[in-house]
Every structure is written in structure tokens, then in C-alpha cells.
Design a protein around this motif. Sequence first.
Motif, PDB file in Angstrom:
ATOM      1  N   GLN A  55      28.943   5.397 -59.839  1.00 16.71           N
ATOM      2  CA  GLN A  55      30.181   6.575 -59.500  1.00 16.71           C
ATOM      3  C   GLN A  55      31.199   5.187 -58.955  1.00 16.71           C
ATOM      4  O   GLN A  55      30.414   4.050 -58.409  1.00 16.71           O
ATOM      5  N   GLU A  56      31.703   5.725 -59.816  1.00 19.66           N
ATOM      6  CA  GLU A  56      32.964   3.871 -58.963  1.00 19.66           C
ATOM      7  C   GLU A  56      33.362   4.255 -58.440  1.00 19.66           C
ATOM      8  O   GLU A  56      34.401   5.799 -57.513  1.00 19.66           O
ATOM      9  N   THR A  57      33.436   3.838 -57.071  1.00 20.21           N
ATOM     10  CA  THR A  57      34.292   4.120 -55.747  1.00 20.21           C
ATOM     11  C   THR A  57      35.207   2.742 -55.176  1.00 20.21           C
ATOM     12  O   THR A  57      34.849   1.894 -55.651  1.00 20.21           O
ATOM     13  N   ALA A  58      35.294   3.058 -54.165  1.00 22.81           N
ATOM     14  CA  ALA A  58      37.001   1.856 -53.360  1.00 22.81           C
ATOM     15  C   ALA A  58      35.392   0.615 -53.450  1.00 22.81           C
ATOM     16  O   ALA A  58      35.702  -0.940 -53.540  1.00 22.81           O
ATOM     17  N   ALA A  59      34.565   0.914 -52.988  1.00 22.71           N
ATOM     18  CA  ALA A  59      33.292  -0.496 -52.458  1.00 22.71           C
ATOM     19  C   ALA A  59      32.913  -1.199 -53.984  1.00 22.71           C
ATOM     20  O   ALA A  59      32.388  -1.507 -53.550  1.00 22.71           O
TER      21      ALA A  59
ATOM     22  N   THR B  66      22.565   4.823 -59.324  1.00 18.31           N
ATOM     23  CA  THR B  66      21.927   4.228 -60.238  1.00 18.31           C
ATOM     24  C   THR B  66      21.902   5.073 -61.912  1.00 18.31           C
ATOM     25  O   THR B  66      22.196   6.424 -62.109  1.00 18.31           O
ATOM     26  N   PRO B  67      21.995   4.279 -62.731  1.00 19.37           N
ATOM     27  CA  PRO B  67      21.769   5.675 -63.839  1.00 19.37           C
ATOM     28  C   PRO B  67      20.543   6.251 -64.389  1.00 19.37           C
ATOM     29  O   PRO B  67      21.488   7.220 -64.238  1.00 19.37           O
TER      30      PRO B  67
ATOM     31  N   ALA C  49      31.323   9.325 -66.175  1.00 25.08           N
ATOM     32  CA  ALA C  49      30.656  10.412 -66.653  1.00 25.08           C
ATOM     33  C   ALA C  49      30.360  11.296 -66.337  1.00 25.08           C
ATOM     34  O   ALA C  49      30.568  13.002 -67.166  1.00 25.08           O
ATOM     35  N   VAL C  50      29.828  11.564 -65.347  1.00 25.96           N
ATOM     36  CA  VAL C  50      29.307  13.136 -65.330  1.00 25.96           C
ATOM     37  C   VAL C  50      30.283  13.586 -64.502  1.00 25.96           C
ATOM     38  O   VAL C  50      30.493  14.934 -64.855  1.00 25.96           O
TER      39      VAL C  50
END
Length: 307
Positions: A166-170, A175-176, A143-144
Motif C-alpha cells: 500500500q502507498e501511504t503518506a509514510a 509485503t508483496p 493494485a489490490v
Amino acid sequence: MFATLSDRLTSTFRNLRTRGRLSEADIDATIREIRRALLDADVAVPVVRAFTGTVRERALSAEVSGALNPAQQVVKIVQEELVAILGGEQRPLRFAKRPPTVILLAGLQGAGKTTLAGKLGLHLRERGHTPLLVAADLQRPNAVTQLQVVGERAGVPVFAPHPGVQETAAGLVGTPGDPVGVAREGLAWAQERQHDVVIVDTAGRLGVDAEMMQQAADIRDAVDPDEILFVVDAMIGQDAVTTAQAFAEGVGFTGVVLAKLDGDTRGGAALSIASVTGSPVMFASTGEKLTDFEVFHPDRMASRILD
Ligand code: GDP
């Protein structure tokens, strides 16, 4: 949007036009058709009841105007009452006497808050303001980053000291963090740099949730907003009204933004929100582009419906 409702109402009025004087039975038949059209368009039941009650009463007491035939008078009454349920006069943003003006965005995840932050930022910048976007949605993956992208496109700076989740390949990382702290720091940052408007993007969840409400309420208490805009996806039908009521109780808001008004929706829920919550619709979001944004004019919307 509103195409079916608009068709139904205009055909109701077309039938009416063939009459000269309108009897009480004519008016009642018309009211029944209006009621059905509104219910089929998803307008909330209490709103329909109040709306048709007022229209009937006004039509029967026939505020006679020489310039209009009876059918035109009914159309005029419906037009005026539509404007009323949409919030009446166009309600402009209230700016703080002493800047910065703080605008808090609240709503469910996916409603369109982050997109709206950019649109509103651009809208204000084009009018000579110097807005700052504050990324206090640290919950939703990316979102950021999304706010940063939107801010860059709008030419509006973004305060984001925390990367959020964050959404990563892993998978999901990060943390929020503390959105209340970020909101507070964002406001201080804006004061130092003389931004005259601060737009705070907050986290939503997929459904109404006590923790999310509390977080939005905590951010509200920390930044003391001049406006709290409830952003709602107009496509979610009747749920829009229940969601609006939950936000009205949990966080409170001063205005409504109807997002995704470009979509294929029956639109009635959108018509109900201002009436059910007593807060005016102030803006409409009508697409994914930053320029797909309108100041909401109840009278123009009512005319569009009755065209
Ligand atoms: P948030 O979770 O409330 O911040 O919602 P986002 O701003 O991320 O929007 C969710 C999705 O809806 C994104 O894919 C946006 O591109 C899209 N979106 C936002 N506003 C509109 C709109 O007015 N119309 C359409 N068609 N899509 C929109």
C-alpha cells in the motif's frame, strides 16, 4: 489510431484506380508503397515481408473476378491479408466445459490489466455470467485497492484476502505476500460460491523480468487457466512485439488484448503481435472508462484501416 497508415494505404489505392489493367511493374510499385506504409507504421519487419510477399503473389496470379476491376482486386487482397495477420476470424472466449472458466491476465505493469479485469468482468456479467475478480497482483502499490474499486464499479465481486503493498503518506507499507496462494484460494472461493468465471489479475513490472515471468508461470500452474490473455499497451510501439515474444516464451498465452487503442499510436506493433506470436487479438481496450471495451473483430479493423 491507424490514421496515418490508413491515409497512406488509401492514397496508394487511389493512384491505382486510375489504371486499367495492372502490369507487373504497377503491382510492384504498389507493393513498395504498401511496404513503406507498413514499416512507417511500426509493423514488424518479418511481418511486412511476409505480408507484401503474399499480396504480390496473389495480385500477380490475379484471381480474376468479373465484378472487380484490377485495383479493387488488389484492395480486396490487402483487406483479406490484413484480416489474416490480425488473427483471422474473431476468436471468442473459450469457456471451460466444467465451470469455473479461469482467465489469467498477464502483461507489463501499466499495460492496463487491472482496468481490463473490470471491463471483462462487466462484459461477462452483462452476458449472464457470474464472474469473480481475483487480486493476485500484490506487488504494485495499491493494485489490490484499484481492483476493488474497478470491481465495485463493474458490479463484480473481488477476492482479495491480502492488501498487498500500500502507498501511504509514510511511504510504501505491507509485503508483496503470496500471489500464488491468493490465486489458488480465489479459485476455491469461486468454486464454493459458484462463480462461473474467475479473472485473475497478476503483477507486472515495468520491463520484462525473470522473477515476474516465474510468478505468472507459477500462478498459471496453480490455477490451470482456460485462457491466458496477454494485455499489451498498443502505445509502446515496436517494444510491444518483443514484450509479446518474451511473454509467449515465459508464460505462454492464448489470446491478446490490445489496450490503449484509443491513444495516438501508429498502431503497427499491434498489427504484428497476432502474426508474430500466432495468438489472436481477442479484445481491445479503448479508454479509461469501463465501457471503453470492444470484442476485437479482425475484419472490422481491416476495413477501418482501408476505409
Ligand atoms: P496494470 O498495471 O496492467 O494493471 O494497468 P492499469 O489497469 O492500472 O492501467 C494503467 C493506466 O492506464 C491507468 O491509469 C489506466 O486508467 C490506464 N488505462 C488502462 N486501459 C486504458 C485504455 O484502454 N486507454 C487509456 N487511454 N488508458 C487506459
